[in-house]
Design an enzyme around this catalytic site. Structure first.
Site, PDB file in Angstrom:
ATOM      1  N   ASP A  36       0.864  -1.185   0.000  1.00 58.69           N
ATOM      2  CA  ASP A  36       0.000   0.000   0.000  1.00 58.69           C
ATOM      3  C   ASP A  36       0.899   1.233   0.000  1.00 58.69           C
ATOM      4  O   ASP A  36       1.601   1.494   0.983  1.00 58.69           O
ATOM      5  CB  ASP A  36      -0.917  -0.019   1.239  1.00 58.69           C
ATOM      6  N   TYR A 125      -7.663  14.347 -10.485  1.00 59.95           N
ATOM      7  CA  TYR A 125      -6.844  13.234 -10.974  1.00 59.95           C
ATOM      8  C   TYR A 125      -5.657  13.761 -11.780  1.00 59.95           C
ATOM      9  O   TYR A 125      -4.499  13.415 -11.526  1.00 59.95           O
ATOM     10  CB  TYR A 125      -7.696  12.286 -11.823  1.00 59.95           C
TER      11      TYR A 125
HETATM   12  N1  LIG Z   1      -6.936   3.702 -16.782  1.00 59.96           N
HETATM   13  C1  LIG Z   1      -6.804   4.709 -17.665  1.00 59.96           C
HETATM   14  O1  LIG Z   1      -7.691   4.975 -18.483  1.00 59.96           O
HETATM   15  C2  LIG Z   1      -5.548   5.521 -17.682  1.00 59.96           C
HETATM   16  C3  LIG Z   1      -5.474   6.638 -18.556  1.00 59.96           C
HETATM   17  C4  LIG Z   1      -4.298   7.390 -18.583  1.00 59.96           C
HETATM   18  C5  LIG Z   1      -3.233   7.043 -17.753  1.00 59.96           C
HETATM   19  N2  LIG Z   1      -3.365   5.988 -16.906  1.00 59.96           N
HETATM   20  C6  LIG Z   1      -2.236   5.681 -16.029  1.00 59.96           C
HETATM   21  O2  LIG Z   1      -1.761   4.403 -16.388  1.00 59.96           O
HETATM   22  C7  LIG Z   1      -1.242   3.746 -15.220  1.00 59.96           C
HETATM   23  C8  LIG Z   1      -1.853   2.369 -15.106  1.00 59.96           C
HETATM   24  O3  LIG Z   1      -3.259   2.528 -14.938  1.00 59.96           O
HETATM   25  P1  LIG Z   1      -4.238   1.276 -14.860  1.00 59.96           P
HETATM   26  O4  LIG Z   1      -5.282   1.502 -15.866  1.00 59.96           O
HETATM   27  O5  LIG Z   1      -3.455   0.033 -14.846  1.00 59.96           O
HETATM   28  O6  LIG Z   1      -4.862   1.564 -13.422  1.00 59.96           O
HETATM   29  P2  LIG Z   1      -5.642   0.573 -12.459  1.00 59.96           P
HETATM   30  O7  LIG Z   1      -6.136  -0.603 -13.235  1.00 59.96           O
HETATM   31  O8  LIG Z   1      -6.599   1.414 -11.704  1.00 59.96           O
HETATM   32  O9  LIG Z   1      -4.486   0.051 -11.504  1.00 59.96           O
HETATM   33  C9  LIG Z   1      -3.975   0.804 -10.449  1.00 59.96           C
HETATM   34  C10 LIG Z   1      -3.579  -0.162  -9.366  1.00 59.96           C
HETATM   35  O10 LIG Z   1      -3.143   0.594  -8.236  1.00 59.96           O
HETATM   36  C11 LIG Z   1      -3.736  -0.010  -7.095  1.00 59.96           C
HETATM   37  N3  LIG Z   1      -3.816   0.859  -5.949  1.00 59.96           N
HETATM   38  C12 LIG Z   1      -4.854   1.647  -5.537  1.00 59.96           C
HETATM   39  N4  LIG Z   1      -4.555   2.222  -4.373  1.00 59.96           N
HETATM   40  C13 LIG Z   1      -3.334   1.810  -4.037  1.00 59.96           C
HETATM   41  C14 LIG Z   1      -2.492   2.037  -2.928  1.00 59.96           C
HETATM   42  N5  LIG Z   1      -2.856   2.820  -1.905  1.00 59.96           N
HETATM   43  N6  LIG Z   1      -1.285   1.429  -2.892  1.00 59.96           N
HETATM   44  C15 LIG Z   1      -0.883   0.621  -3.898  1.00 59.96           C
HETATM   45  N7  LIG Z   1      -1.633   0.359  -4.970  1.00 59.96           N
HETATM   46  C16 LIG Z   1      -2.840   0.954  -5.028  1.00 59.96           C
HETATM   47  C17 LIG Z   1      -5.108  -0.433  -7.568  1.00 59.96           C
HETATM   48  O11 LIG Z   1      -5.674  -1.382  -6.680  1.00 59.96           O
HETATM   49  P3  LIG Z   1      -7.285  -1.553  -6.656  1.00 59.96           P
HETATM   50  O12 LIG Z   1      -7.697  -1.819  -8.085  1.00 59.96           O
HETATM   51  O13 LIG Z   1      -7.505  -2.695  -5.766  1.00 59.96           O
HETATM   52  O14 LIG Z   1      -7.804  -0.256  -6.164  1.00 59.96           O
HETATM   53  C18 LIG Z   1      -4.752  -1.043  -8.904  1.00 59.96           C
HETATM   54  O15 LIG Z   1      -4.335  -2.377  -8.760  1.00 59.96           O
HETATM   55  C19 LIG Z   1      -1.543   4.675 -14.053  1.00 59.96           C
HETATM   56  O16 LIG Z   1      -0.400   5.438 -13.786  1.00 59.96           O
HETATM   57  C20 LIG Z   1      -2.645   5.570 -14.576  1.00 59.96           C
HETATM   58  O17 LIG Z   1      -2.657   6.831 -13.939  1.00 59.96           O
HETATM   59  C21 LIG Z   1      -4.482   5.226 -16.858  1.00 59.96           C
END
Ligand SMILES: NC(=O)c1ccc[n+]([C@@H]2O[C@H](COP(=O)([O-])OP(=O)(O)OC[C@H]3O[C@@H](n4cnc5c(N)ncnc54)[C@H](OP(=O)(O)O)[C@@H]3O)[C@@H](O)[C@H]2O)c1
Length: 296
Positions: A36, A125
């Site tokens: 975390d 965000y």
């Molecule tokens: N998703 C999009 O559309 C998008 C767009 C542009 C950029 N990005 C960037 O791309 C990257 C990857 O995104 P993604 O889509 O893979 O995001 P994601 O699926 O939401 O994954 C984020 C992970 O971080 C975990 N997390 C949440 N709170 C946490 C904490 N306190 N400590 C440690 N881990 C924690 C989440 O766990 P839980 O799921 O259990 O909460 C999840 O496993 C990120 O940097 C994001 O900002 C994403």
């Protein structure tokens, strides 16, 4: 090479854990909540315990609307977390790969955003991710920050899976047609990170800095949905009527940039990485969802 992935159970984390790494790579993934990033000492303890040759941050608070009311949590995860990771890397000489977002821009540019364009986030965000980028740059020069957009995977919750589900349940769908950007498969991002890691392993270095990396080509959420429904119809015979609406017709707690099209040529030229056309990657993910969906 030992690689530590923090946030191993997000969309990107999941794809990193099943990506095709170079033979001999030792991959360690720490999922939330076992790791975390908001728990004091977790970052330092993880980096000290695993002593990786490369750290990849796949943690994030990505709930764009919830972030408006979870300001402190967003900044703790998206700014302080990567800042602490970068500091833990700096003191040990470990390179750091971090991921950021198109939402650092306000979307008012009449054209495609390059890495040199000024940022101006319009929501919590985007602001927290922009602050995370700055924290990383301050803590260590040996970083690669990849700004991406509209991420989806067969794993986790995302627009593609929501459209496939609702498209089978509903007769009609209304989707926003005045926000422009690029869908990005998390698997393509993971593959690019594998390539960057290989270059770092071979040469001990890379062209450190901030880059744009998304699926190739641009569309709108409406165009994205249209392509998803085309594939849905081929698979199931079901296809909802799709109508185009404006952002103003679909109010959300967070404002979103109307234009978040990113120019990815710098990543191609300096890092040698790029993503396939977004439609091709979408086909691959939809194939997986219909033939062999991952658990959860
Ligand atoms: N998703 C999009 O559309 C998008 C767009 C542009 C950029 N990005 C960037 O791309 C990257 C990857 O995104 P993604 O889509 O893979 O995001 P994601 O699926 O939401 O994954 C984020 C992970 O971080 C975990 N997390 C949440 N709170 C946490 C904490 N306190 N400590 C440690 N881990 C924690 C989440 O766990 P839980 O799921 O259990 O909460 C999840 O496993 C990120 O940097 C994001 O900002 C994403």
């Amino acid at each position: 090479m030992k690689i530590l992935v923090l946030g191993a159970n997000g969309q990107l984390g999941f794809e990193l854990m099943r990506a095709a790494w170079a033979p001999g790579t030792e991959l360690v993934g720490l999922p939330y909540p076992a790791f975390d990033v908001t728990r004091p000492g977790d970052v330092e303890a993880a980096v000290a315990a695993h002593a990786p040759a490369l750290l990849v941050n796949a943690t994030a608070h990505t709930a764009v609307d919830k972030a408006e009311s979870e300001v402190d949590l967003s900044f703790a995860i998206n700014r302080d977390g990567p800042g602490a990771m970068a500091a833990a890397c700096a003191s040990r000489g470990i390179p750091f790969i971090h991921v950021s977002t198109d939402y650092v821009f306000d979307g008012t540019k009449d054209g495609i955003y390059t890495e040199d364009d000024p940022i101006n986030p319009i929501g919590v965000y985007g602001a927290s991710k922009a602050a995370g980028e700055a924290a990383v740059r301050t803590a260590t020069p040996r970083h690669v920050i990849l700004r991406t957009s509209w991420v989806y995977s067969a794993y986790g919750n995302n627009f593609v899976k929501t459209m496939l589900r609702l498209g089978q349940e509903r007769e009609e769908m209304r989707v926003v047609a005045d926000q422009h950007g690029s869908p990005t498969a998390a698997a393509d991002l993971a593959a690019a990170i594998v390539q960057i890691a290989a270059a770092i392993e071979t040469t001990g270095s890379t062209a450190w800095g901030t880059y744009h990396l998304t699926g190739s080509g641009y569309t709108t959420w409406h165009g994205f949905a249209e392509q998803i429904f085309r594939r849905l119809e081929e698979r199931t015979g079901k296809r909802p009527r799709l109508s185009a609406i404006g952002t103003a017709d679909y109010p959300t707690p967070a404002r979103r940039p109307a234009n978040s099209r990113l120019d990815c040529s710098r990543a191609r030229e300096r890092l040698g990485v790029s993503c396939p056309p977004w439609q091709d990657s979408l086909d691959r993910v939809i194939d997986e969802l219909f033939t062999n969906p991952p658990q959860a």
